[in-house]
Design a protein around this motif. Structure first.
Motif: not given
Length: 263
Positions: A181-188, A197-203, A223-224
């Protein structure tokens, strides 16, 4: 990877038990129940309000010492992200109990890892894998990326954005290969901005913003999941708990579960 899980395969009827044991109401995993939540410190979000989204859930860790998962499920806790690990050697003491209780109650459950910048991402990925069982129907694993001001060893270690993103990719690659499974990224908001992270794509992203809407706090970012409160009050959960919303309708939740839950 071909994700062809049907919704019927995911809607496995389980016993919504009190705290993971005993008798209760049978609720299928994935069946969305309207939230019956309160908030000790509600925010009047402008334009984009959590109430517009019908599917809600929580995240839980050792701080939630008492959860009657069956009761929480009946009050609209449709999903739960449960803290599993930190760094390369810390297991959250509440993980096993919460994982078991959520599963017995029919709550869609996923696990998250709190990242440390003083331990190699490969070590942290292996530690997460060692402690989080591959479980049919589990939500994608989550990488929790935020600055850690409390660690006695890592609090002041803040690498450049390029280093942060490189370490993220290394952790994500190992974990995705293991769970399928492709992980999800949580952030603040601060971490997101400082590490570009606006340029960190694919998630898919799970965004924390408890004072502003995602549209205001993360302009242009999809966002999901949205963590919109840290002061939620839910019957069945002792004390305050984080509240989260899924980004779409009930039908979209069903489709997402069919595509993203573990086989």
């Amino acid at each position: 990877m071909k994700l062809r899980t049907t919704l019927s395969a995911l809607l496995i009827t389980v016993l919504a038990a009190c705290g993971g044991g005993g008798k209760g109401t049978a609720i299928p995993v994935g069946e969305a129940i309207a939230p019956n939540f309160r908030d000790a410190d509600p925010v009047n979000f402008k334009g984009q309000k959590p109430s517009r989204y019908p599917v809600h859930g929580i995240d839980a860790a050792r701080f939630q010492k008492s959860i009657n998962w069956g009761q929480a499920r009946r009050n609209g806790v449709n999903f739960a992200f449960i803290k599993a690990t930190e760094g390369g050697d810390l297991l959250d003491p509440g993980f096993k109990s919460h994982w078991r209780g959520a599963g017995h109650a029919g709550v869609a459950r996923g696990a998250y890892h709190f990242y440390y910048f003083c331990t190699a991402p490969e070590v942290q990925a292996r530690w997460f894998i060692r402690n989080v069982p591959k479980t049919k129907g589990m939500l994608p694993p989550v990488l929790d990326m935020e600055w850690n001001p409390f660690s006695p060893t890592c609090a002041h270690r803040r690498p450049e954005a390029s280093v942060v993103q490189d370490e993220m990719r290394r952790w994500l690659k190992i974990v995705e290969a293991h769970y399928g499974q492709r992980p999800i990224i949580y952030t603040t908001p601060r971490f997101y901005k400082e590490n570009k992270l606006s340029g960190f794509r694919g998630y898919e992203y799970w965004l924390r913003t408890t004072a502003k809407s995602p549209r205001e706090a993360y302009p242009g970012q999809g966002w999901r999941f949205w963590q919109y409160s840290a002061t939620g009050l839910i019957d069945g959960i002792q004390g305050e708990v984080d509240l989260n919303a899924f980004s779409g309708s009930k039908a979209e939740w069903n489709a997402w579960m069919a595509a993203r839950a573990a086989q």
